[in-house]
Scaffold this motif. Sequence first.
Motif, mmCIF file in Angstrom:
data_model
loop_
_atom_site.group_PDB
_atom_site.id
_atom_site.type_symbol
_atom_site.label_atom_id
_atom_site.label_comp_id
_atom_site.label_asym_id
_atom_site.label_seq_id
_atom_site.Cartn_x
_atom_site.Cartn_y
_atom_site.Cartn_z
ATOM 1 N N CYS A 3 -11.478 -28.162 63.450
ATOM 2 C CA CYS A 3 -12.370 -29.149 62.846
ATOM 3 C C CYS A 3 -12.194 -30.490 63.552
ATOM 4 C CB CYS A 3 -12.017 -29.279 61.365
ATOM 5 S SG CYS A 3 -12.799 -30.668 60.540
ATOM 6 N N GLU A 4 -13.315 -31.085 63.955
ATOM 7 C CA GLU A 4 -13.223 -32.351 64.689
ATOM 8 C C GLU A 4 -12.839 -33.511 63.775
ATOM 9 O OE1 GLU A 4 -16.451 -32.999 67.537
ATOM 10 O OE2 GLU A 4 -16.780 -30.839 67.550
ATOM 11 N N LEU A 5 -13.232 -33.435 62.511
ATOM 12 C CA LEU A 5 -12.860 -34.482 61.559
ATOM 13 C C LEU A 5 -11.342 -34.451 61.333
ATOM 14 C CD1 LEU A 5 -14.001 -36.665 59.578
ATOM 15 C CD2 LEU A 5 -14.004 -34.875 57.828
ATOM 16 N N GLN A 6 -10.849 -33.242 61.183
ATOM 17 C CA GLN A 6 -9.411 -33.045 60.967
ATOM 18 C C GLN A 6 -8.603 -33.537 62.169
ATOM 19 O OE1 GLN A 6 -8.122 -28.934 61.163
ATOM 20 N NE2 GLN A 6 -6.934 -29.140 59.271
ATOM 21 N N SER A 7 -9.021 -33.151 63.385
ATOM 22 C CA SER A 7 -8.214 -33.566 64.537
ATOM 23 C C SER A 7 -8.302 -35.077 64.762
ATOM 24 C CB SER A 7 -8.570 -32.790 65.812
ATOM 25 O OG SER A 7 -9.900 -32.517 65.878
ATOM 26 N N LEU A 8 -9.434 -35.659 64.398
ATOM 27 C CA LEU A 8 -9.562 -37.110 64.522
ATOM 28 C C LEU A 8 -8.639 -37.827 63.536
ATOM 29 C CD1 LEU A 8 -11.319 -38.739 66.416
ATOM 30 C CD2 LEU A 8 -13.006 -38.928 64.606
ATOM 31 N N ALA A 9 -8.565 -37.291 62.315
ATOM 32 C CA ALA A 9 -7.681 -37.889 61.307
ATOM 33 C C ALA A 9 -6.232 -37.824 61.794
ATOM 34 C CB ALA A 9 -7.823 -37.151 59.981
ATOM 35 N N HIS A 10 -5.918 -36.719 62.461
ATOM 36 C CA HIS A 10 -4.574 -36.570 63.017
ATOM 37 C C HIS A 10 -4.360 -37.567 64.154
ATOM 38 C CE1 HIS A 10 -0.918 -34.701 64.403
ATOM 39 N NE2 HIS A 10 -1.442 -34.549 65.607
ATOM 40 N N GLU A 11 -5.349 -37.618 65.054
ATOM 41 C CA GLU A 11 -5.275 -38.505 66.226
ATOM 42 C C GLU A 11 -5.133 -39.967 65.793
ATOM 43 O OE1 GLU A 11 -8.456 -39.263 69.620
ATOM 44 O OE2 GLU A 11 -8.390 -37.143 69.084
ATOM 45 N N MET A 12 -5.819 -40.337 64.724
ATOM 46 C CA MET A 12 -5.807 -41.731 64.286
ATOM 47 C C MET A 12 -4.683 -42.009 63.309
ATOM 48 S SD MET A 12 -9.432 -43.361 64.128
ATOM 49 C CE MET A 12 -10.834 -42.846 65.049
ATOM 50 N N ASN A 13 -3.803 -41.035 63.153
ATOM 51 C CA ASN A 13 -2.595 -41.258 62.371
ATOM 52 C C ASN A 13 -2.896 -41.610 60.914
ATOM 53 O OD1 ASN A 13 0.158 -41.369 62.072
ATOM 54 N ND2 ASN A 13 0.320 -43.524 62.678
ATOM 55 N N ILE A 14 -3.851 -40.947 60.333
ATOM 56 C CA ILE A 14 -4.179 -41.215 58.932
ATOM 57 C C ILE A 14 -3.315 -40.328 58.050
ATOM 58 C CG2 ILE A 14 -6.012 -41.040 57.198
ATOM 59 C CD1 ILE A 14 -7.835 -42.155 59.364
ATOM 60 N N LYS A 15 -2.469 -40.972 57.281
ATOM 61 C CA LYS A 15 -1.501 -40.212 56.489
ATOM 62 C C LYS A 15 -1.775 -40.316 55.002
ATOM 63 C CE LYS A 15 0.598 -38.754 60.098
ATOM 64 N NZ LYS A 15 -0.191 -37.660 60.669
ATOM 65 N N GLU A 16 -2.653 -41.217 54.625
ATOM 66 C CA GLU A 16 -3.066 -41.227 53.219
ATOM 67 C C GLU A 16 -4.529 -41.654 53.161
ATOM 68 O OE1 GLU A 16 -1.804 -44.331 50.558
ATOM 69 O OE2 GLU A 16 -1.065 -45.559 52.209
ATOM 70 N N ILE A 17 -5.204 -41.182 52.132
ATOM 71 C CA ILE A 17 -6.607 -41.561 51.983
ATOM 72 C C ILE A 17 -6.672 -42.626 50.901
ATOM 73 C CG2 ILE A 17 -8.896 -40.706 51.367
ATOM 74 C CD1 ILE A 17 -7.839 -37.995 52.653
ATOM 75 N N ARG A 18 -6.925 -43.855 51.369
ATOM 76 C CA ARG A 18 -6.808 -44.996 50.462
ATOM 77 C C ARG A 18 -7.976 -45.107 49.492
ATOM 78 N NH1 ARG A 18 -6.291 -50.080 54.033
ATOM 79 N NH2 ARG A 18 -7.669 -48.894 55.380
#
Lengths: 170, 584
Positions: B118-133
């Motif tokens: 999933c491109e959304l998933q890999s982007l979230a990983h790439e951008m170091n998103i660890k919590e959804i504010r």
Amino acid sequence: MKNKILDLSTLDKEKLMALSVYIEALEEDKKEQLIHVLHKAQSLFGHLPQNLQWFIARKLDLSSAHVNGVVTFYSFFNEEPTGKYVISVCTGTACFVKGANKVLDRILKLTKTTKNKMSEDGLFTIKDVRCIGACGLAPVITVNDKVYGNLKPSDVDKIIEQCRGEDYGH
Amino acid sequence: MKLIDKMINLTINGIELNVEAGTTLLEAAEKIGIHIPTLCHLDLHDIGVINKNANCRVCMVEDEKRGRLVPSCAEKVIEGMRIQTDTLKAVMARRTSLELMLSNHPQDCLTCVKNLDCELQSLAHEMNIKEIRYQGEKMNHPKDLTSKGIVKDSNKCIMCRRCVTMCDDVQTVGILSPLKRGFDVVVATAFHLDLADTSCTYCGQCVSVCPTAALAEMNDTPSVWRALNNPKKHVIVQVAPAVRAAIGEEFGFEPGTILTGKVVSSLRRLGFDQVFDTNFGADLTIIEEAKELIDRIQNNKPLPMLTSCCPAWVQFIEHQFPDLLDVPSSCKSPQQMVGALTKTYYAEHNNIDPKDIIMVSVMPCVAKKAEAAREELNKDGLSEVDYVITTRELSRMLKEAAIDFRKLDDEPFDFLLGESTGAAAIFGTTGGVIEAATRTAYEMLTGKELKDVNFKAMRGIEGIREATIQIGDMELNIGIAHELGNARKLLERIREGKSNFHAIEIMACPGGCIGGGGQPYHHGNIDILKKRQEALYTIDASLPRRKSHENPMVVKLYENFLSEPASPKAHDLLHTTYSPKERI
């Protein structure tokens, strides 16, 4: 096919003919004139039911999804039948700040209906629309083509009564 | 004023560069090796797929001179520009855009069909998103499970519009459009119709480009597992030509690695009783199709003849050109031919009741699922093909069964419907079917041996190609189109009476079946398709027999069962009909 949108029998034949004539008469690239055609269709039929949208899509050689996208984008177009009086309550920023919601609530209460649903007596359809470009008159509503500005919720009663009166007068 | 040739000077992250006017910031940054994350952006220039509507805001960069953020995928270079791609302001803007997208996205990644793809998933990983504010209001659209081919789950849609670009601009089918506006906007079918009630061709190109799981193939693996575990059933599988050149990508092989032998052995490991080759059906299709073409030419029947192997294309012509249904060949596709023969020829040969046979196909294609369910191909309550799984679904089954694909030995296909020629191998690429047909038609028409079987003029990746082949004293005019928008152009020429073609090959997907909607995701890398294409031509060149009519098992089939090409029995089993449908 059992698909009900392909069934044109629910549409008035004469109006459909008038719309066809209008489309045939368009000279330039017909596809580009979808909005004009939708205006014409709504003025003829009062609203744009799904089978009519499909008919227009076929006539203009556009996809039904595109036509439906345009119809649902503009709040001017109605997919459902509308009452004799279409009241559009502006809920753009300026109107909202000046209490458009209270005006809207009052109108819905008086006409005994919910947003975008025609009232049972067939008189009213109430819509909330975004900025109609008359922020100086906020809060503002339109009843068909007529504009009423600087409204307080209590001003609404008279407007509704007036509509009812005109109608009963007929 | 002409802007062509004009060069523009700018700096990106302090690096000076000089690029052509009209270049986007994203392209300019790429030239000097600076990576800017993107999401909605998709530019497959070679095959005319361009989606750059700048609506995801994930590629924001800072324009220092103007002091503001701009979307690098759409913003063009300006003289003297100073761009920073990695300032805190730019990075935070990109993160916020992504976090807002995640705020109303279903968080079922663990069990999502696109997990790890999933491109959304890999982007979230790439951008170091660890919590959804942000906790946004969730969408609540029903899942569309009505069609045989595609599952649509609008709750996972991020409004990138790639599918709309594919369906509208490339395929000109126009099934999907954004409906409503603002928060209520949803990419949907007209009037929210069920997909099954639309003119969808199930080509699956929307699935190919969807960055999330808003569009995915119907999962048929549970049915296949059940069949494999039913001791009363004789479960047979066939594999399409394009699968063997692509499945390796799911197991860490280089794109274009030919893995025919491993595919066969992996299917045996899964427990299939027989492993047949769709290429056998392809050779057979060629003989029936070449015969039909010659009959049409010699007896003044409707021309051009269009190939009919591609089910998305068949669906397209039925809905979009219902007045032209006399042009496609009446031949069934190779998948259906193998299915029909398995339940007759093979069943008789081995004394098995066809009702006890379950035929499974592994296809690069989503539309094959819908094809197998066509009324015309399910006569007398007996289906020719029972279940179709895509290349991706097969790779998931192998992983599920813990089969170590990389370590498998090569094994050959099974007897009776497993033999094939080089002509069949190239069925999986644009231009391949018509080249194969020409090889056979040449020898059928002239009675002479065709010395050079390579018709290079028919190969390539351009959307529409034309070739004229001298066959004896006649000139055979060939047309080739891939992607349905290109097919539409050729069909309009036929409708206007402006076509001088004798035969036209059409495939719905970019590059043909190698770029099919059921193949491993290419994630916007078009070179992968080219490598798969090369692989198929390599298989062709490596085989001793390269003409379909030289397939010894096909020759035997005619001798023992069908008697001759286009015989009544061949017609009954290997040909089909089409019916006009409405365009919605």
